[in-house]
Design a protein around this motif. Structure first.
Motif, mmCIF file in Angstrom:
data_model
loop_
_atom_site.group_PDB
_atom_site.id
_atom_site.type_symbol
_atom_site.label_atom_id
_atom_site.label_comp_id
_atom_site.label_asym_id
_atom_site.label_seq_id
_atom_site.Cartn_x
_atom_site.Cartn_y
_atom_site.Cartn_z
ATOM 1 N N ALA A 36 0.829 -1.204 0.000
ATOM 2 C CA ALA A 36 0.000 0.000 0.000
ATOM 3 C C ALA A 36 0.866 1.257 0.000
ATOM 4 O O ALA A 36 0.599 2.209 -0.752
ATOM 5 C CB ALA A 36 -0.928 -0.005 1.211
ATOM 6 N N ALA A 37 1.898 1.276 0.818
ATOM 7 C CA ALA A 37 2.763 2.452 0.884
ATOM 8 C C ALA A 37 3.452 2.700 -0.452
ATOM 9 O O ALA A 37 3.627 3.843 -0.885
ATOM 10 C CB ALA A 37 3.796 2.268 1.989
ATOM 11 N N ARG A 38 3.849 1.622 -1.121
ATOM 12 C CA ARG A 38 4.519 1.750 -2.403
ATOM 13 C C ARG A 38 3.580 2.312 -3.470
ATOM 14 O O ARG A 38 4.020 2.929 -4.443
ATOM 15 C CB ARG A 38 5.017 0.365 -2.840
ATOM 16 C CG ARG A 38 5.885 0.353 -4.074
ATOM 17 C CD ARG A 38 7.297 0.773 -3.777
ATOM 18 N NE ARG A 38 8.143 0.657 -4.968
ATOM 19 C CZ ARG A 38 8.902 1.632 -5.432
ATOM 20 N NH1 ARG A 38 8.959 2.788 -4.800
ATOM 21 N NH2 ARG A 38 9.647 1.462 -6.500
ATOM 22 N N GLY A 78 1.346 4.671 -2.924
ATOM 23 C CA GLY A 78 0.931 6.023 -2.564
ATOM 24 C C GLY A 78 -0.261 6.078 -1.636
ATOM 25 O O GLY A 78 -0.827 7.154 -1.405
ATOM 26 N N ILE A 79 -0.648 4.940 -1.075
ATOM 27 C CA ILE A 79 -1.794 4.892 -0.172
ATOM 28 C C ILE A 79 -1.347 5.289 1.232
ATOM 29 O O ILE A 79 -0.343 4.794 1.739
ATOM 30 C CB ILE A 79 -2.409 3.480 -0.154
ATOM 31 C CG1 ILE A 79 -2.954 3.136 -1.541
ATOM 32 C CG2 ILE A 79 -3.499 3.357 0.892
ATOM 33 C CD1 ILE A 79 -3.409 1.694 -1.693
ATOM 34 N N GLY A 80 -2.091 6.186 1.850
ATOM 35 C CA GLY A 80 -1.796 6.575 3.225
ATOM 36 C C GLY A 80 -0.766 7.676 3.368
ATOM 37 O O GLY A 80 -0.348 7.996 4.486
ATOM 38 N N LYS A 81 -0.329 8.302 2.256
ATOM 39 C CA LYS A 81 0.674 9.366 2.346
ATOM 40 C C LYS A 81 0.089 10.614 2.995
ATOM 41 O O LYS A 81 -1.087 10.939 2.821
ATOM 42 C CB LYS A 81 1.199 9.729 0.962
ATOM 43 C CG LYS A 81 2.148 8.721 0.349
ATOM 44 C CD LYS A 81 2.712 9.218 -0.975
ATOM 45 C CE LYS A 81 3.630 10.414 -0.779
ATOM 46 N NZ LYS A 81 4.272 10.819 -2.043
ATOM 47 N N THR A 82 0.911 11.325 3.724
ATOM 48 C CA THR A 82 0.521 12.610 4.302
ATOM 49 C C THR A 82 0.904 13.728 3.342
ATOM 50 O O THR A 82 2.067 13.835 2.943
ATOM 51 C CB THR A 82 1.221 12.828 5.654
ATOM 52 O OG1 THR A 82 0.863 11.758 6.535
ATOM 53 C CG2 THR A 82 0.806 14.160 6.272
#
Length: 430
Positions: free
Chosen positions: A326-328, A330-334
């Motif tokens: 998910a982080a890779r 772009g999910i959950g970016k601030t």
């Protein structure tokens, strides 16, 4: 000093949603101008209302009419929320028209969803604009590598995220039925038999779980165009179920974000709605019943941890996305648009900007470029064609095609009026 303005050029409802959302992210204080290109998929009033982003001004034009458009040239930022070929045609033509000006708009483009096919094909048509937005670190790495290899400035690629990722984090509720939402796609799966089979499985799940609410989240009315053509709409297929649809299976429209507010399990083949759902922490299932295939786009989610079949869901599966994957993506970016805002601000303050230089030039790919320009009503110098496509000099073949298109449109209207509208009224009363 006149108010700052950002113009979004869009050729469909999906791209308007993306472009307008990007505009709100990178220039929240600017007035928003909507410029809709006149195509088969120009958004309808219903589609615009469903998206819910209201521009300050709005108009409808052809690509050729934009070449000498002073209002567009005076904008501070222009977001090209258009298909790749149109983006290339506009970058070529506007680049010529704006050359030598003391100032020109900063140009921004990107992708509406995940890039799972024809990456190089689409990327090269966007090369030469000031910012090419990448929706994830994964995409940014791929885009920069491709640009560097062909001599395009890799710094024009700016990592961000899908602009409509948002909403409140998921919290289960006991005040409503457990709700499974299926995010419909116009062309995935393709073919009447596959789409009817999918609907049969959704109905079977609703029968097996009478305490659940099963929603089929629709994209468009029959005959109403989106980015992709929907040949077999579920509004008609639901009448073909082998058994009458259960009361807890419903067809719904509306803003996806608002539907997700009341969703406990999002199911889809490969819709971008999956990323919206994952961002909120909603259990999300990427359907495998029709295979994990590049043609369906669900291969993109192989490492997400969310692949599941209807049998799995019938048995109670509630897939959760892998946090590393998910982080890779772009999910959950601030504040994922901070870098894009900074680049737009730097370019806006730089004074006279260099001319737009698309990768595809007359010298490098003249045959390819000229074909794209002609399809958009432009010549190789970026000027409107003397006889635009469909104009007074149209060939007999074009005339036949136009008559067939009008006949098809009338048929679709009759289907909507005589079959679909009564069916929708019945479903709305359930």
């Amino acid at each position: 000093m006149p108010p700052r303005r950002i113009a979004v050029l869009a050729d469909s409802d999906t791209r308007w949603k993306w472009g307008a959302s990007v505009a709100r992210q990178i220039a929240p204080e600017h007035a928003l101008d909507a410029v809709f290109l006149r195509t088969r998929a120009t958004p309808t009033e219903r589609q615009l209302t469903e998206i819910g982003i209201v521009p300050n001004t709005r108009r409808e034009v052809t690509a050729a009419e934009l070449v000498d458009d002073e209002e567009l040239a005076a904008a501070d930022v222009v977001v090209l929320a258009t298909v790749g070929g149109t983006t290339l045609a506009l970058a070529h033509s506007l680049g010529i028209a704006w050359e030598g000006r003391e100032r020109r708009p900063v140009t921004v483009t990107g992708y509406v969803g995940v890039v799972y096919e024809k990456m190089v094909d689409g990327l090269m048509t966007r090369a030469g604009t000031d910012l090419v937005l990448a929706n994830s670190a994964y995409d940014a790495d791929r885009f920069r590598s491709a640009f560097a290899s062909v001599g395009v400035d890799p710094d024009s690629v700016v990592e961000c995220a899908l602009p409509f990722l948002g909403g409140e984090p998921y919290v289960p509720s006991t005040e409503r039925p457990f709700t499974l939402t299926f995010a419909v796609q116009p062309s995935v799966p393709k073919g009447r038999e596959s789409r009817l089979k999918l609907l049969e499985r959704a109905a079977a799940h609703a029968r097996r779980h009478p305490d659940r609410l099963v929603l089929m989240k629709l994209r468009s009315l029959p005959g109403e165009h989106t980015t992709h053509v929907e040949a077999d709409p579920y509004q008609l297929l639901i009448e073909k179920l082998t058994e009458p649809a259960p009361a807890n299976l419903r067809l719904v429209y509306g803003n996806m974000g608002e539907v997700l507010d009341h969703t406990d399990l999002l199911v889809t083949v490969s819709s971008t709605a999956a990323l919206e759902s994952m961002h909120r922490g909603i259990p999300t299932a990427i359907l495998t019943d029709f295979g994990v295939r590049e043609a369906h786009g669900n291969h993109y989610f192989v490492h997400s941890g969310c692949l599941a079949s209807w049998d799995d869901l019938d048995a109670g599966a509630l897939p959760r996305v892998d946090p590393v994957w998910a982080a890779r993506q772009g999910i959950g970016k601030t504040d994922p648009y901070a870098a894009a805002r900074a680049r737009v601000a730097a370019l806006s303050a730089a004074g006279r900007l260099p001319a737009l230089r698309p990768y595809y030039s007359l010298q490098r790919a003249g045959a390819y470029l000229c074909g794209i320009l002609e399809r958009n009503g432009l010549d190789e110098k970026g000027r409107p064609l003397a006889l635009a496509p469909g104009g007074g000099g149209a060939s007999p073949l074009r005339a036949v095609v136009r008559r067939a298109a009008r006949s098809s449109a009338k048929s679709l209207y009759r289907v909507g009026r005589e079959k679909v509208a009564p069916a929708l009224r019945r479903w709305g009363q359930n």
